[in-house]
Motif scaffolding. Structure first.
Motif, PDB file in Angstrom:
ATOM      1  N   UNK A  15      14.976   1.530   0.029  1.00  0.00           N
ATOM      2  CA  UNK A  15      14.432   2.858  -0.244  1.00  0.00           C
ATOM      3  C   UNK A  15      13.038   2.811  -0.849  1.00  0.00           C
ATOM      4  N   UNK A  16      12.612   1.630  -1.276  1.00  0.00           N
ATOM      5  CA  UNK A  16      11.248   1.461  -1.776  1.00  0.00           C
ATOM      6  C   UNK A  16      10.615   0.330  -0.986  1.00  0.00           C
ATOM      7  N   UNK A  17       9.512   0.643  -0.333  1.00  0.00           N
ATOM      8  CA  UNK A  17       8.888  -0.295   0.587  1.00  0.00           C
ATOM      9  C   UNK A  17       7.440  -0.545   0.189  1.00  0.00           C
ATOM     10  N   UNK A  18       6.974  -1.753   0.487  1.00  0.00           N
ATOM     11  CA  UNK A  18       5.543  -2.033   0.459  1.00  0.00           C
ATOM     12  C   UNK A  18       5.069  -1.993   1.905  1.00  0.00           C
ATOM     13  N   UNK A  19       4.026  -1.207   2.147  1.00  0.00           N
ATOM     14  CA  UNK A  19       3.515  -0.970   3.496  1.00  0.00           C
ATOM     15  C   UNK A  19       2.049  -1.362   3.553  1.00  0.00           C
ATOM     16  N   UNK A  20       1.657  -2.031   4.636  1.00  0.00           N
ATOM     17  CA  UNK A  20       0.233  -2.272   4.881  1.00  0.00           C
ATOM     18  C   UNK A  20      -0.226  -1.307   5.960  1.00  0.00           C
ATOM     19  N   UNK A  21      -1.322  -0.603   5.689  1.00  0.00           N
ATOM     20  CA  UNK A  21      -1.842   0.367   6.651  1.00  0.00           C
ATOM     21  C   UNK A  21      -3.340   0.179   6.810  1.00  0.00           C
ATOM     22  N   UNK A  22      -3.808   0.334   8.054  1.00  0.00           N
ATOM     23  CA  UNK A  22      -5.225   0.167   8.352  1.00  0.00           C
ATOM     24  C   UNK A  22      -5.503  -1.209   8.917  1.00  0.00           C
ATOM     25  N   UNK A  23      -6.772  -1.591   8.883  1.00  0.00           N
ATOM     26  CA  UNK A  23      -7.160  -2.917   9.342  1.00  0.00           C
ATOM     27  C   UNK A  23      -7.645  -2.965  10.770  1.00  0.00           C
ATOM     28  N   UNK A  24      -7.559  -1.864  11.512  1.00  0.00           N
ATOM     29  CA  UNK A  24      -8.054  -1.846  12.887  1.00  0.00           C
ATOM     30  C   UNK A  24      -9.272  -0.932  13.007  1.00  0.00           C
ATOM     31  N   UNK A  25      -9.089   0.365  12.767  1.00  0.00           N
ATOM     32  CA  UNK A  25     -10.231   1.284  12.831  1.00  0.00           C
ATOM     33  C   UNK A  25     -10.926   1.423  11.488  1.00  0.00           C
ATOM     34  N   UNK A  26     -10.227   1.100  10.419  1.00  0.00           N
ATOM     35  CA  UNK A  26     -10.823   1.134   9.084  1.00  0.00           C
ATOM     36  C   UNK A  26     -10.155   0.086   8.212  1.00  0.00           C
ATOM     37  N   UNK A  27     -10.769  -0.199   7.066  1.00  0.00           N
ATOM     38  CA  UNK A  27     -10.226  -1.198   6.169  1.00  0.00           C
ATOM     39  C   UNK A  27      -8.810  -0.859   5.747  1.00  0.00           C
ATOM     40  N   UNK A  28      -8.002  -1.893   5.510  1.00  0.00           N
ATOM     41  CA  UNK A  28      -6.592  -1.690   5.213  1.00  0.00           C
ATOM     42  C   UNK A  28      -6.268  -1.808   3.746  1.00  0.00           C
ATOM     43  N   UNK A  29      -5.078  -1.335   3.399  1.00  0.00           N
ATOM     44  CA  UNK A  29      -4.606  -1.428   2.028  1.00  0.00           C
ATOM     45  C   UNK A  29      -3.100  -1.502   1.973  1.00  0.00           C
ATOM     46  N   UNK A  30      -2.584  -1.859   0.799  1.00  0.00           N
ATOM     47  CA  UNK A  30      -1.145  -1.944   0.571  1.00  0.00           C
ATOM     48  C   UNK A  30      -0.692  -0.710  -0.204  1.00  0.00           C
ATOM     49  N   UNK A  39       2.777   1.703  -1.766  1.00  0.00           N
ATOM     50  CA  UNK A  39       4.173   1.807  -2.161  1.00  0.00           C
ATOM     51  C   UNK A  39       4.732   3.087  -1.554  1.00  0.00           C
ATOM     52  N   UNK A  40       5.816   2.957  -0.783  1.00  0.00           N
ATOM     53  CA  UNK A  40       6.390   4.105  -0.087  1.00  0.00           C
ATOM     54  C   UNK A  40       7.809   4.325  -0.584  1.00  0.00           C
ATOM     55  N   UNK A  41       8.068   5.509  -1.125  1.00  0.00           N
ATOM     56  CA  UNK A  41       9.390   5.890  -1.573  1.00  0.00           C
ATOM     57  C   UNK A  41      10.071   6.661  -0.446  1.00  0.00           C
ATOM     58  N   UNK A  42      11.145   6.091   0.130  1.00  0.00           N
ATOM     59  CA  UNK A  42      11.754   6.655   1.327  1.00  0.00           C
ATOM     60  C   UNK A  42      12.384   8.024   1.087  1.00  0.00           C
ATOM     61  N   UNK A  43      13.203   8.201   0.040  1.00  0.00           N
ATOM     62  CA  UNK A  43      13.846   9.517  -0.132  1.00  0.00           C
ATOM     63  C   UNK A  43      12.860  10.670  -0.294  1.00  0.00           C
ATOM     64  N   UNK A  44      11.774  10.434  -1.019  1.00  0.00           N
ATOM     65  CA  UNK A  44      10.815  11.515  -1.272  1.00  0.00           C
ATOM     66  C   UNK A  44       9.662  11.526  -0.284  1.00  0.00           C
ATOM     67  N   UNK A  45       9.551  10.447   0.524  1.00  0.00           N
ATOM     68  CA  UNK A  45       8.431  10.279   1.458  1.00  0.00           C
ATOM     69  C   UNK A  45       7.093  10.278   0.724  1.00  0.00           C
ATOM     70  N   UNK A  46       7.110   9.854  -0.542  1.00  0.00           N
ATOM     71  CA  UNK A  46       5.881   9.778  -1.332  1.00  0.00           C
ATOM     72  C   UNK A  46       5.258   8.403  -1.167  1.00  0.00           C
ATOM     73  N   UNK A  47       3.944   8.379  -0.980  1.00  0.00           N
ATOM     74  CA  UNK A  47       3.254   7.112  -0.787  1.00  0.00           C
ATOM     75  C   UNK A  47       2.077   7.021  -1.751  1.00  0.00           C
ATOM     76  N   UNK A  48       1.849   5.834  -2.322  1.00  0.00           N
ATOM     77  CA  UNK A  48       0.750   5.660  -3.277  1.00  0.00           C
ATOM     78  C   UNK A  48       0.087   4.312  -3.031  1.00  0.00           C
ATOM     79  N   UNK A  49      -1.207   4.279  -3.190  1.00  0.00           N
ATOM     80  CA  UNK A  49      -1.985   3.056  -2.960  1.00  0.00           C
ATOM     81  C   UNK A  49      -1.736   2.042  -4.064  1.00  0.00           C
ATOM     82  N   UNK A  50      -1.470   0.801  -3.671  1.00  0.00           N
ATOM     83  CA  UNK A  50      -1.357  -0.302  -4.623  1.00  0.00           C
ATOM     84  C   UNK A  50      -2.699  -1.009  -4.772  1.00  0.00           C
ATOM     85  N   UNK A  51      -3.287  -1.400  -3.651  1.00  0.00           N
ATOM     86  CA  UNK A  51      -4.599  -2.047  -3.696  1.00  0.00           C
ATOM     87  C   UNK A  51      -5.110  -2.202  -2.273  1.00  0.00           C
TER      88      UNK A  51
END
Length: 599
Positions: free
Chosen positions: A287-302, A304-316
């Motif tokens: 229910x709590x995931x670390x996700x990497x997003x980006x890296x193709x069209x723009x710079x990527x970052x890691x 934190x994604x909370x599955x029940x609330x669908x809330x996502x926050x940048x780690x770095x």
């Protein structure tokens, strides 16, 4: 970092430098075991009988106690860092390691020990076997299979047992002289059975099957991707259940079959765009995931994604200097070679350029066989070159992986290596020139490892085609390399590069007379795969043929460079030298360019 409070400054656990000299130590990875311990993989470089050798070890950090604990270092040999299985509840795991605790006849062969992460203490679970060089365990922590290979006759052996009370028996012992068949290695053991998920190309493409390990019989395909090879299998947190597959179709992606993960990926796609977000890790509840997003069209970052609330926050950010700044767009496209073969190429378009007939760098990947370039899995050199104004094309020439066994075989056939494979690079250039996208008269070729060979071969064979060539860590004398491989990797392995039809004819170092395109040669002095004699032989041949250093070629030795370019400074030197060579012989902008920058 405290994931309950991401804004809180992270606390450093371990600081290391690159392991370059004897006594240096570096960290190469980490993972959680239980809820209190981060287990880090370290490499320590030592001088052993005059040779620098790396020793792999594990160190656990207790979050609650703020304490480091060495993991099973007692009597450990050169490698004590391969985790086979984890019991997250008990905080225990199985570690495959070399050991010096037995007689010298079995040094270098691995045993399996059960380790308590909190104390670092261990007990031997599986002793060394004289014919086993690696082990595999199932989701219950039972060592079920062992593997070995004979470097002289090429035979691969698999030993198997159904449970911990049985003895191991040989179920596979064969050699593949074509180097194109897959080996029936269990990827995921199915609990409570003699079956496992495997990836096999028996029908031409890598597909997922269920294999009976007692007789190696395969089921009908469980999963496949039409026209491409399946890249891997994704399991749940405990490794007991398959939830999806790693796929390739110009880009690397995850295809989930589990309903929950399908929903998660769909939400991520809506947030970041299709194919832009990949799940990196999950907690036990998933229910709590670390996700990497980006890296193709723009710079990527890691994130934190909370599955029940669908809330996502940048780690770095992956690269804090660029954060999510725009990148040069990367696309997977198709080209038809002059003999009708379809080739997929990965093209990086310089984002600041609007004109046609652009300068181009053809950049073949290393390998060559089985490796591939993908839009989201590239050597990082495409972006700085595109930013400088070059269109960069990374061809998946015949012999590349991802497109089935027959496509690999096209590269392995006689007349492939250094000939037809080289023609593919020419055909790609001509195809984009015919479209008016690039100027064939403003083309250079650049690569590392096999790509370095292809660059030097291009400079020698097709001197009129390339304005310049840039070769790093390449093989330039095939007979010499085959001899080195035979002596160091075994007689069978010396045939891997498939150059036996004309090794002298396809060797740039043996054909240094005649015209050559200007060639930059970059040689990492600590290259453990390609000996320095390769670049030295090429340089000596060029000089003997009247080529002038500084004019016809440039030779750069990287004293602390290795084959895998792990250090920032030697990596930056490689890019800097390449941009300098390109600027000298094939400038990114010329006066006739309609989109030439002002000033």
């Amino acid at each position: 970092m405290d994931l309950t409070n991401p804004s809180k400054p992270p606390k450093p656990i371990l600081a290391t430098e690159e392991a370059r000299e004897a006594g240096d130590r570096t960290m190469t990875g980490f993972r959680w075991i239980g809820s209190d311990h981060v287990v880090m993989t370290t490499l320590q470089r030592e001088n052993f009988s005059g040779q620098l050798s790396d020793y792999r070890r594990l160190v656990a950090y207790s979050v609650s106690k703020d304490k480091m604990v060495q993991q099973a270092w007692d009597k450990a040999g050169g490698d004590a860092g391969n985790i086979l299985w984890i019991d997250q509840t008990k905080g225990e795991y199985l570690l495959e390691r070399d050991s010096v605790g037995e007689n010298t006849e079995r040094w270098g062969l691995p045993e399996v020990v059960r380790v308590n992460v909190a104390t670092g203490q261990y007990s031997i679970l599986q002793r060394k076997n004289p014919i086993v060089s690696s082990w595999a365990a199932d989701a219950d922590g039972v060592v079920r299979a062992g593997f070995s290979s004979d470097s002289d006759n090429g035979k691969l052996r698999m030993l198997y047992r159904s449970n911990a009370s049985e003895n191991f028996r040989t179920v596979y012992h064969e050699a593949d002289s074509s180097f194109t068949k897959t080996i029936p290695v269990p990827q995921v053991f199915i609990p409570g059975s003699d079956k496992a998920y495997v990836i096999s190309n028996k029908d031409g493409f890598d597909k997922v099957y269920i294999m009976d390990l007692t007789n190696l019989q395969l089921s009908e395909p469980v999963f496949e991707t039409r026209g491409f090879d399946v890249q891997g299998i994704i399991t749940d947190y405990d490794g007991r259940r398959v939830v999806g597959y790693e796929t390739f179709a110009g880009a690397m992606n995850n295809r989930f079959t589990d309903d929950k993960f399908q929903g998660i990926q769909a939400n991520l796609n809506s947030m970041f765009g299709f194919g832009e977000a990949q799940i990196v890790s999950a907690d036990r509840s998933e229910n709590r995931l670390v996700v990497f997003a980006g890296g193709t069209s723009k710079g990527g970052g890691f994130y934190l994604y909370d599955v029940p609330s669908a809330k996502i926050s940048l780690l770095n950010w992956q690269k804090t200097a660029i954060k999510d700044s725009p990148l040069n767009p990367v696309k997977a496209e198709w080209v038809t070679a002059s003999d009708g073969t379809k080739l997929q190429v990965i093209v990086t378009y310089p984002r600041h350029r609007t004109g046609k007939k652009l300068p181009v760098v053809i950049m073949p990947h290393g390998g060559p066989f089985g490796a591939l370039s993908a839009t989201n899995n590239l050597e990082p050199w495409n972006q700085p070159l595109a930013e400088a104004g070059y269109l960069v094309i990374q061809p998946n020439y015949r012999g590349s992986g991802g497109y089935g066994k027959a496509f690999v075989k096209l590269g392995r056939d006689k007349g492939g290596y250094g000939k037809r494979m080289q023609d593919d690079l020419t055909d790609v250039l001509n195809a984009y020139a015919a479209k008016g996208i690039v100027d064939a008269g403003r083309a250079c070729i650049m690569g590392w490892s096999y790509g370095g060979y292809a660059a030097a071969r291009g400079a020698q064979r097709d001197a009129k085609l390339w304005r310049c060539a840039i070769a790093g860590a390449g093989v330039y004398d095939m007979p010499l390399m085959n001899k080195w491989d035979s002596e160091n990797l075994g007689r069978f392995s010396s045939g891997f590069q498939a150059t036996s039809d004309d090794p002298e004819g396809i060797s740039p170092a043996r054909n240094t007379d005649g015209p050559w395109a200007p060639l930059l040669i970059v040689a990492p002095e600590r290259d453990a795969r390609i000996p320095m004699e390769q670049s030295r032989t090429l340089v000596a041949g060029l000089k003997r043929s009247g080529k002038v250093e500084g004019t016809n070629f440039r030779y750069v030795i990287q004293p602390k460079g290795t084959h895998n370019l792990p250090y920032d400074d030697v990596h930056i030197e490689w890019i800097t030298e390449a941009l300098g060579w390109l600027g000298r012989f094939n400038p990114a902008y010329v006066p006739s360019d309609s989109d030439k920058p002002v000033g």
